[in-house]
Design an enzyme around this catalytic site. Structure first.
Site, PDB file in Angstrom:
ATOM      1  N   ARG A  71       3.324 -39.248  43.811  1.00 32.39           N
ATOM      2  CA  ARG A  71       4.514 -39.747  43.996  1.00 32.39           C
ATOM      3  C   ARG A  71       5.568 -38.998  44.686  1.00 32.39           C
ATOM      4  NH1 ARG A  71       5.301 -39.448  37.772  1.00 32.39           N
ATOM      5  NH2 ARG A  71       3.052 -38.766  37.453  1.00 32.39           N
ATOM      6  N   GLU A 108       1.636 -30.949  32.466  1.00 31.16           N
ATOM      7  CA  GLU A 108       1.941 -31.264  31.046  1.00 31.16           C
ATOM      8  C   GLU A 108       0.607 -32.014  30.609  1.00 31.16           C
ATOM      9  OE1 GLU A 108       5.228 -34.107  30.753  1.00 31.16           O
ATOM     10  OE2 GLU A 108       5.138 -33.832  28.650  1.00 31.16           O
TER      11      GLU A 108
HETATM   12  O1  LIG Z   1       6.020 -30.095  36.331  1.00 29.51           O
HETATM   13  P1  LIG Z   1       4.617 -30.457  36.299  1.00 29.51           P
HETATM   14  O2  LIG Z   1       4.374 -30.461  34.698  1.00 29.51           O
HETATM   15  O3  LIG Z   1       3.904 -30.102  37.318  1.00 29.51           O
HETATM   16  O4  LIG Z   1       4.585 -32.158  36.467  1.00 29.51           O
HETATM   17  C1  LIG Z   1       5.223 -32.876  37.364  1.00 29.51           C
HETATM   18  C2  LIG Z   1       4.183 -33.472  38.237  1.00 29.51           C
HETATM   19  O5  LIG Z   1       3.530 -34.260  37.410  1.00 29.51           O
HETATM   20  C3  LIG Z   1       3.351 -35.580  37.966  1.00 29.51           C
HETATM   21  O6  LIG Z   1       2.291 -35.673  39.037  1.00 29.51           O
HETATM   22  P2  LIG Z   1       1.028 -36.072  38.602  1.00 29.51           P
HETATM   23  O7  LIG Z   1      -0.087 -34.744  38.855  1.00 29.51           O
HETATM   24  O8  LIG Z   1       0.882 -36.645  37.389  1.00 29.51           O
HETATM   25  O9  LIG Z   1       0.310 -37.098  39.871  1.00 29.51           O
HETATM   26  P3  LIG Z   1       0.617 -38.248  40.243  1.00 29.51           P
HETATM   27  O10 LIG Z   1       1.916 -38.173  41.193  1.00 29.51           O
HETATM   28  O11 LIG Z   1      -0.646 -38.554  41.364  1.00 29.51           O
HETATM   29  O12 LIG Z   1       0.780 -39.277  39.663  1.00 29.51           O
HETATM   30  C4  LIG Z   1       4.571 -35.744  38.959  1.00 29.51           C
HETATM   31  O13 LIG Z   1       4.669 -36.557  40.050  1.00 29.51           O
HETATM   32  C5  LIG Z   1       4.920 -34.242  39.409  1.00 29.51           C
HETATM   33  O14 LIG Z   1       4.265 -34.048  40.688  1.00 29.51           O
HETATM   34  N1  LIG Z   2       6.078 -36.968  31.197  1.00 26.86           N
HETATM   35  C1  LIG Z   2       5.949 -37.045  32.509  1.00 26.86           C
HETATM   36  N2  LIG Z   2       6.077 -38.363  33.013  1.00 26.86           N
HETATM   37  C2  LIG Z   2       5.880 -38.579  34.259  1.00 26.86           C
HETATM   38  N3  LIG Z   2       5.298 -37.582  35.074  1.00 26.86           N
HETATM   39  C3  LIG Z   2       5.271 -36.608  34.582  1.00 26.86           C
HETATM   40  N4  LIG Z   2       4.585 -35.383  35.034  1.00 26.86           N
HETATM   41  C4  LIG Z   2       4.528 -34.456  34.111  1.00 26.86           C
HETATM   42  N5  LIG Z   2       5.081 -34.923  33.133  1.00 26.86           N
HETATM   43  C5  LIG Z   2       5.124 -36.121  33.270  1.00 26.86           C
END
Ligand SMILES: O=P(O)(O)OC[C@H]1O[C@H](OP(=O)(O)OP(=O)(O)O)[C@H](O)[C@@H]1O
Ligand SMILES: Nc1ncnc2[nH]cnc12
Length: 183
Positions: A71, A108
């Site tokens: 994202r 998370e």
């Molecule tokens: O602060 P944190 O606990 O590290 O979480 C934040 C991250 O989690 C999500 O990505 P995700 O790893 O789910 O990947 P995506 O963008 O491919 O959905 C979001 O886009 C951040 O990169």
């Molecule tokens: N709760 C949440 N929603 C969307 N993106 C996340 N990345 C980590 N935690 C998340």
């Protein structure tokens, strides 16, 4: 930098376009789905404009924007275009051809590894790190570590939204952290 630079009304408009999904992708997590916001042209433009205005006002020029897969690619690439600089994708493990630098981290809902192609971030570059969500801060800390391993400077870290209560801002303590709104 104010932690809440948007007017309360503007922040509310953006927040209304982020869908909370309880117990996804696992029980206990409230997933913040930004796809309705991305699909709204005015909201998307205002997010990119706000992040660009912030960057320029508080940090002057930057040399590169780095965004985390997946994202962070969306907002990061749009912001880089808006700022007139290049974009560096920080990819999940195994997607970039070698040589790469790697950093593993917890988030998370699981664990992951981020990688940057060796040589894409020049030594001494001023880099803005951008992602959609700041939760535990694990992803952003890994991104900062990668940028710094390249000998570059993390000028600031910009997010669309910060999930408070998960400690992300504390984990990133020594960095300037900017989020358009908090949930
Ligand atoms: O602060 P944190 O606990 O590290 O979480 C934040 C991250 O989690 C999500 O990505 P995700 O790893 O789910 O990947 P995506 O963008 O491919 O959905 C979001 O886009 C951040 O990169
Ligand atoms: N709760 C949440 N929603 C969307 N993106 C996340 N990345 C980590 N935690 C998340």
């Amino acid at each position: 930098m104010s932690p809440q630079p948007l007017s309360p009304e503007a922040a509310e408009r953006l927040e209304a376009l982020v869908r909370p999904v309880p117990d996804y992708p696992e029980p206990g997590v409230v997933f913040r789905d930004i796809t309705p916001l991305l699909a709204d042209g005015d909201a998307l433009a205002s997010v990119v404009d706000e992040l660009a205005a912030w960057t320029t006002a508080d940090h002057g020029t930057v040399d590169l924007v780095a965004g985390m897969e997946a994202r962070g690619f969306i907002l990061g690439a749009a912001l880089a275009l808006r700022l007139g600089v290049g974009f560096v994708p920080l990819r999940k493990a195994g997607k970039l051809p070698p040589p790469v630098e790697s950093v593993s981290y917890a988030l998370e809902y699981g664990e992951a590894t981020l990688e940057v192609r060796t040589g894409t971030v020049p030594t001494g570059a001023r880099v803005l790190v951008v992602d959609d969500v700041l939760a535990t801060g694990g992803t952003a800390a890994a991104a900062a570590a990668l940028v710094e391993r390249c000998g570059a400077e993390v000028v600031a870290m910009g997010f669309l939204l910060e999930i408070t209560g998960l400690g992300g801002r504390d984990v990133l303590g020594r960095h300037t952290v900017e989020a358009l709104f908090q949930v």
